[in-house]
Design a protein around this motif. Structure first.
Motif, PDB file in Angstrom:
ATOM      1  N   UNK A 323     150.399  17.673  79.556  1.00  0.00           N
ATOM      2  CA  UNK A 323     150.036  17.085  78.379  1.00  0.00           C
ATOM      3  C   UNK A 323     149.874  15.164  79.062  1.00  0.00           C
ATOM      4  N   UNK A 324     149.712  14.511  80.140  1.00  0.00           N
ATOM      5  CA  UNK A 324     148.991  13.492  80.610  1.00  0.00           C
ATOM      6  C   UNK A 324     147.780  13.029  80.647  1.00  0.00           C
ATOM      7  N   UNK A 325     147.330  14.276  80.636  1.00  0.00           N
ATOM      8  CA  UNK A 325     145.762  14.613  80.177  1.00  0.00           C
ATOM      9  C   UNK A 325     144.937  14.472  79.097  1.00  0.00           C
ATOM     10  N   UNK A 326     146.268  13.744  77.579  1.00  0.00           N
ATOM     11  CA  UNK A 326     145.780  13.198  76.856  1.00  0.00           C
ATOM     12  C   UNK A 326     145.255  12.472  76.531  1.00  0.00           C
ATOM     13  N   UNK A 327     145.479  11.039  77.630  1.00  0.00           N
ATOM     14  CA  UNK A 327     145.578   9.435  77.649  1.00  0.00           C
ATOM     15  C   UNK A 327     143.534   9.295  77.150  1.00  0.00           C
ATOM     16  N   UNK A 328     143.059  10.167  78.487  1.00  0.00           N
ATOM     17  CA  UNK A 328     141.584   9.783  77.843  1.00  0.00           C
ATOM     18  C   UNK A 328     141.261  10.008  76.978  1.00  0.00           C
ATOM     19  N   UNK A 332     140.170   7.289  74.353  1.00  0.00           N
ATOM     20  CA  UNK A 332     138.758   7.261  72.664  1.00  0.00           C
ATOM     21  C   UNK A 332     138.679   7.395  71.431  1.00  0.00           C
ATOM     22  N   UNK A 333     140.146   8.015  70.963  1.00  0.00           N
ATOM     23  CA  UNK A 333     139.965   8.016  69.544  1.00  0.00           C
ATOM     24  C   UNK A 333     140.054   6.233  69.205  1.00  0.00           C
TER      25      UNK A 333
END
Length: 566
Positions: A323-328, A332-333
């Motif tokens: 889930x932590x790979x959502x940060x990038x 960007x959003x």
């Protein structure tokens, strides 16, 4: 009656002159020609008979054949390789290492070897078979020998493992972590095998066998793995049918169980994110899938970015397993938010969840307050819920780390004192790795350490951002140069620094395996894979550094040249 003729013999003078002739049948007048293999007698003519034989047609033909042919031994390499042979072997070994380092196929060396012979060195021979044997039977065993010596000298080590599937093959890499007083923390691959399943019994049998094969049973201080029920029996660790409990029973001592801290943080954030009014994962996936293969939509978004004066950047996806790979992706959003909002609200047909998201004034607000359209109390309530949920999860899963808080002094973020070191020594003594009768010697060595570890030294290390293990390497190297005894202090530091903070090292092995064992490499097997990852990860050298190492190691070069590697 006439006088009888004198019997001629093969005299020493004739023997020196015609070295290719040999006496036969115990007679010194009956000879065998070593060139044409004919026998003849010199009893009547002596040297004349020899010259007459040499002038015969058969002998001349044999003489021509011998002079135009090379001896079979000329095709054999001498037992002692020349300096040129060693140079070529170093080049062959360096390219074999480069093949592993860059995840290339051994098959590529068929072409490369021929090309190198044509362009640079005709004696260079390192096609697929030789390249593979250099890696599997020279480099990998050499890496294992180095690790064996490190394990022999170590006082404490940690065992790390995890499982991952490659098709229908379940791979189990087994790693060791130790602290070397002169080099720092070392994390090396001890074994890689496939197992028929992932039950605690299968895993424990594999771990214990590997431990016993390497004679490190008395040196294991900790076990590290994912926070699964199979490994630790859940958050409370009360079960008995798990790897951690069974490993302690097999080794007959208490171990420190280190669950992966990275996974704990990941799960804490994921759990807390469920308290937010929006489903972040769903929004990211929807936005990414809306653009990732549609060129027309991307070009339209670029126009909107130009209109709102924002630099366009590609929309990022994320890994579903972390889930932590959502940060990038989230970042960007947020950077493209004005353009994305304008774009989606301008469309007639848009996914309902995205339309609702961009119409909601809270969409961007969960990072910043937005024009007062949302009450500050609402934001505070959500934030408090988020942090309290995270805290509760972290507290429940990190309770097992509380006993390790006394070891903070070993980090050398500040000058330690004796009472702190004494507590650490008592803890390690209870685990069976330090003899309490040596506390006086430990005190003396610690006081010598304080003469080197001053506040000025701490400030210097902090400025250089030097890691904890390298700080201790500086200390122990200094002690070695000054011939100062520090064996008791080394045990304390070894125990603390052999403890891992997460299982990231094992996950890294899986990343390398996925790069090595691609779908094109259909002939690769687990045994060869093991030698590849050991060579790639246990050697911490660049290709050029490894080439320089090879040039100085004649033993390795001779093994590369030797046929024994096959």
């Amino acid at each position: 009656m006439g006088k009888p003729k004198r019997l001629c013999r093969f005299t020493p003078e004739l023997r020196n002159k015609y070295s290719f002739l040999k006496e036969i049948n115990g007679s010194d007048s009956e000879l065998l020609c070593g060139k044409c293999k004919r026998t003849f007698s010199i009893s009547h003519g002596g040297g004349y008979d020899i010259e007459r034989h040499i002038q015969s047609i058969k002998h001349k033909s044999a003489d021509i054949a011998v002079s135009s042919s090379k001896s079979l031994t000329t095709y054999y390499k001498s037992s002692a390789p020349s300096s040129r042979d060693l140079e070529i072997a170093a080049a062959e070994g360096a390219w074999a290492y480069h093949t592993v380092s860059e995840n290339q196929s051994f098959r590529s060396h068929d072409c490369f070897s021929k090309l190198t012979q044509a362009c640079f060195e005709p004696k260079f021979h390192c096609a697929r078979t030789k390249c593979e044997k250099i890696v599997t039977n020279v480099f990998a065993p050499y890496a294992i020998d180095i690790l064996t010596n490190q394990l022999k000298n170590a006082n404490c080590i940690s065992i790390l493992t995890d499982a991952s599937n490659h098709g229908n093959i379940k791979l189990f890499p087994l790693l060791v972590r130790l602290f070397d007083p002169l080099y720092g923390i070392q994390i090396k691959i001890l074994n890689v095998e496939s197992q028929p399943g992932e039950t605690s019994d299968i895993i424990i049998n594999y771990i214990v066998k590997t431990i016993d094969d390497n004679n490190i049973r008395n040196k294991v201080a900790a076990f590290c793995g994912d926070n699964t029920n199979c490994n630790f029996g859940g958050v409370s660790r009360r079960g008995t049918n798990n790897v951690f409990h069974k490993l302690q029973g097999k080794l007959g001592k208490q171990l420190i169980g280190v669950g992966c801290a990275a996974h704990i943080i990941h799960n804490a954030i994921q759990t807390a994110a469920d308290c937010l009014p929006i489903d972040i994962e769903c929004i990211i996936v929807k936005i990414y899938s809306f653009f990732y293969i549609y060129t027309v939509r991307v070009e339209e978004l670029k126009d909107f970015c130009m209109f709102v004066e924002i630099e366009y950047k590609a929309i990022l996806g994320y890994s579903k397993t972390r889930w932590l790979s959502l940060m990038p992706s989230v970042e960007r959003i947020l950077k493209l938010f004005p353009a994305l909002k304008s774009y989606f609200l301008s469309l007639d047909k848009v996914p309902l969840i995205l339309k609702t998201f961009f119409n909601d004034p809270c969409a961007e607000l969960w990072q910043l307050e937005y024009d007062g359209l949302v009450q500050e109390s609402d934001i505070q309530t959500v934030i408090e819920s988020f942090y309290s949920t995270s805290e509760q999860y972290l507290t429940s899963w990190t309770s097992h780390f509380e006993e390790l808080e006394i070891m903070e002094c070993i980090t050398l973020k500040k000058v330690p004192n004796w009472s702190e070191i004494e507590k650490v020594a008592e803890f390690i003594s209870n685990k069976g790795f330090f003899n309490p009768n040596n506390d006086t010697a430990l005190f003396d060595q610690f006081m010598l350490t304080l003469q080197y570890v001053t506040q000025e030294k701490i400030d210097e290390w902090n400025l250089e951002k030097k890691s904890t293990d390298q700080r201790w390497v500086c200390i122990f190297k200094y002690f070695k140069e000054k011939d100062i005894q520090c064996d008791k202090m080394i045990i304390i530091v070894e125990y603390v620094l052999c403890l891992p903070g997460s299982n990231a090292s094992t996950e890294c092995v899986f990343s390398h395996i996925s790069k090595i064992w691609t779908k094109e490499k259909t002939q690769l097997n687990v045994s060869t894979l093991k030698t590849l990852v050991i060579t790639k990860l246990n050697f911490n050298y660049t290709c050029l550094e490894f080439y320089e190492l090879l040039k100085k190691n004649n033993l390795l070069l001779k093994k590369i040249i030797s046929k024994d590697k096959y």
